[in-house]
Design an enzyme around this catalytic site. Sequence first.
Site, PDB file in Angstrom:
ATOM      1  N   ASP A  46       0.848  -1.196   0.000  1.00  0.00           N
ATOM      2  CA  ASP A  46       0.000   0.000   0.000  1.00  0.00           C
ATOM      3  C   ASP A  46       0.883   1.247   0.000  1.00  0.00           C
ATOM      4  OD1 ASP A  46      -2.995   1.000   0.842  1.00  0.00           O
ATOM      5  OD2 ASP A  46      -1.454   2.281   1.731  1.00  0.00           O
ATOM      6  N   TYR A  51       3.314   9.795  -0.615  1.00  0.00           N
ATOM      7  CA  TYR A  51       4.396   9.199   0.186  1.00  0.00           C
ATOM      8  C   TYR A  51       5.757   9.433  -0.489  1.00  0.00           C
ATOM      9  CZ  TYR A  51       0.504   6.581   2.372  1.00  0.00           C
ATOM     10  OH  TYR A  51      -0.670   6.229   2.986  1.00  0.00           O
ATOM     11  N   LYS A  76      -2.640   5.869  -4.533  1.00  0.00           N
ATOM     12  CA  LYS A  76      -3.757   6.767  -4.221  1.00  0.00           C
ATOM     13  C   LYS A  76      -3.661   8.092  -4.972  1.00  0.00           C
ATOM     14  CE  LYS A  76      -3.560   4.709   0.382  1.00  0.00           C
ATOM     15  NZ  LYS A  76      -2.172   4.598   0.827  1.00  0.00           N
ATOM     16  N   HIS A 107      -7.625   9.707  -1.946  1.00  0.00           N
ATOM     17  CA  HIS A 107      -6.921   9.717  -0.656  1.00  0.00           C
ATOM     18  C   HIS A 107      -7.708  10.411   0.467  1.00  0.00           C
ATOM     19  CE1 HIS A 107      -2.513   9.248   0.831  1.00  0.00           C
ATOM     20  NE2 HIS A 107      -3.343   9.144   1.832  1.00  0.00           N
TER      21      HIS A 107
HETATM   22  P1  NAD Z   1       0.921   1.658  11.827  1.00  0.00           P
HETATM   23  O1  NAD Z   1      -0.209   1.587  12.807  1.00  0.00           O
HETATM   24  O2  NAD Z   1       1.150   0.554  10.865  1.00  0.00           O
HETATM   25  O3  NAD Z   1       2.188   1.961  12.712  1.00  0.00           O
HETATM   26  C1  NAD Z   1       3.485   1.907  12.205  1.00  0.00           C
HETATM   27  C2  NAD Z   1       4.438   1.981  13.398  1.00  0.00           C
HETATM   28  O4  NAD Z   1       4.157   0.909  14.301  1.00  0.00           O
HETATM   29  C3  NAD Z   1       5.882   1.750  12.946  1.00  0.00           C
HETATM   30  O5  NAD Z   1       6.488   2.943  12.542  1.00  0.00           O
HETATM   31  C4  NAD Z   1       6.499   1.173  14.207  1.00  0.00           C
HETATM   32  O6  NAD Z   1       6.868   2.239  15.044  1.00  0.00           O
HETATM   33  C5  NAD Z   1       5.361   0.428  14.841  1.00  0.00           C
HETATM   34  N1  NAD Z   1       5.441  -1.044  14.614  1.00  0.00           N
HETATM   35  C6  NAD Z   1       5.227  -1.743  13.475  1.00  0.00           C
HETATM   36  N2  NAD Z   1       5.367  -3.067  13.692  1.00  0.00           N
HETATM   37  C7  NAD Z   1       5.663  -3.202  15.009  1.00  0.00           C
HETATM   38  C8  NAD Z   1       5.908  -4.329  15.841  1.00  0.00           C
HETATM   39  N3  NAD Z   1       5.855  -5.573  15.388  1.00  0.00           N
HETATM   40  N4  NAD Z   1       6.200  -4.087  17.165  1.00  0.00           N
HETATM   41  C9  NAD Z   1       6.242  -2.833  17.662  1.00  0.00           C
HETATM   42  N5  NAD Z   1       5.990  -1.745  16.917  1.00  0.00           N
HETATM   43  C10 NAD Z   1       5.719  -1.920  15.598  1.00  0.00           C
HETATM   44  O7  NAD Z   1       0.745   3.071  11.063  1.00  0.00           O
HETATM   45  P2  NAD Z   1       0.785   3.545   9.568  1.00  0.00           P
HETATM   46  O8  NAD Z   1       2.075   3.229   8.904  1.00  0.00           O
HETATM   47  O9  NAD Z   1       0.367   4.965   9.566  1.00  0.00           O
HETATM   48  O10 NAD Z   1      -0.387   2.713   8.871  1.00  0.00           O
HETATM   49  C11 NAD Z   1      -0.164   1.601   8.031  1.00  0.00           C
HETATM   50  C12 NAD Z   1      -0.308   1.986   6.578  1.00  0.00           C
HETATM   51  O11 NAD Z   1      -1.593   2.557   6.333  1.00  0.00           O
HETATM   52  C13 NAD Z   1       0.643   3.079   6.105  1.00  0.00           C
HETATM   53  O12 NAD Z   1       1.981   2.634   5.951  1.00  0.00           O
HETATM   54  C14 NAD Z   1      -0.028   3.493   4.823  1.00  0.00           C
HETATM   55  O13 NAD Z   1       0.219   2.545   3.808  1.00  0.00           O
HETATM   56  C15 NAD Z   1      -1.498   3.478   5.249  1.00  0.00           C
HETATM   57  N6  NAD Z   1      -1.992   4.809   5.674  1.00  0.00           N
HETATM   58  C16 NAD Z   1      -2.990   5.392   4.966  1.00  0.00           C
HETATM   59  C17 NAD Z   1      -3.474   6.629   5.315  1.00  0.00           C
HETATM   60  C18 NAD Z   1      -4.581   7.257   4.514  1.00  0.00           C
HETATM   61  O14 NAD Z   1      -4.931   8.430   4.750  1.00  0.00           O
HETATM   62  N7  NAD Z   1      -5.175   6.545   3.579  1.00  0.00           N
HETATM   63  C19 NAD Z   1      -2.935   7.318   6.421  1.00  0.00           C
HETATM   64  C20 NAD Z   1      -1.922   6.703   7.147  1.00  0.00           C
HETATM   65  C21 NAD Z   1      -1.470   5.456   6.774  1.00  0.00           C
END
Ligand code: NAD
Length: 278
Positions: A46, A51, A76, A107
């Site tokens: 994704d 990004y 997106k 988005h």
């Molecule tokens: P997430 O909830 O996936 O959190 C990521 C963070 O969690 C990492 O930076 C790390 O610090 C921690 N983490 C990951 N694996 C871990 C583990 N096993 N143990 C401990 N900590 C851990 O947040 P995200 O990246 O914002 O969301 C996931 C994806 O969703 C994004 O990468 C993106 O692709 C998407 N996204 C979309 C939107 C949108 O507006 N459509 C907004 C934000 C994110």
Amino acid sequence: MSEIPNIKLNDGNLIPQLGFGVFKVDENDAERVVSEALEAGYRHIDTAKIYGNEEGVGRAIEKSGIDRSELFITTKLWNDDQKNPKDALDASLERLGLDYVDLYLIHWPCEKQGAYVDAWEELGKQREAGLVKSIGVCNFLPKHLDNLLSPGGEPIVPVVNQIELHPTYQQREVTEYCRSRGIEIEAWGPLGQGKYDLFNEEPIAQAAKAHGKTPAQVVLRWHIQEGNIIFPKTSHKERMVENMDIFDFELTDEEFLKIHDLERGNRVAAHPDEVDVD
Ligand code: NAD
């Protein structure tokens, strides 16, 4: 490690329920990170134009040698491009080095800009042209979805709505609206973006202990049992492997419900009404 389940979208296409997200993965690091994720076994990536890492993602895909049909790639349409979705999609495809993406999402609705309904119609045309297999939205509230679903003729129902969702912020009004209309929920920030102490919430810590899993695995497993599509982000190979290793255990009904009860309106990122075009 057991296999990642697929979910059937309302247009008949299949999406792996667990993927890999690349928000905040720097373009310089994206090729390495996505290559490692593909090596770990992820097949659903994704990304988004905003990004700034579509080229790195594309290089990792190309170098992996994995057959295109085995991959599910999402990108997106950024807010500024809502008035010109065709050019934006062409440019994303160019950066990714792909002929098509599996899923293209608006988005943010950007209600004040007032362009998302026309943009949605355009995305439908790009789907017809084969540049994208499925189309959906992110961060849409029922009021926005109503506008997509109620024009004259046969509306195209988004296959997914990608929204902020984690145990303390579950957006149940939005999920109920979507699920009753065949729109799957993609949960972004499934781990709360690491912005609060989710892993020490008692029901999560307790279930982790009971199953010999990490709290992160318990939260991701909870999403899977909720029926959410997720793509947690990490730059670390060990965590990529850890986050996939969630298909060999199941939360009991009691554990599941205790996590479900953590809801407290704890949004950690922007609200759809706060994001628009300047
Ligand atoms: P997430 O909830 O996936 O959190 C990521 C963070 O969690 C990492 O930076 C790390 O610090 C921690 N983490 C990951 N694996 C871990 C583990 N096993 N143990 C401990 N900590 C851990 O947040 P995200 O990246 O914002 O969301 C996931 C994806 O969703 C994004 O990468 C993106 O692709 C998407 N996204 C979309 C939107 C949108 O507006 N459509 C907004 C934000 C994110």
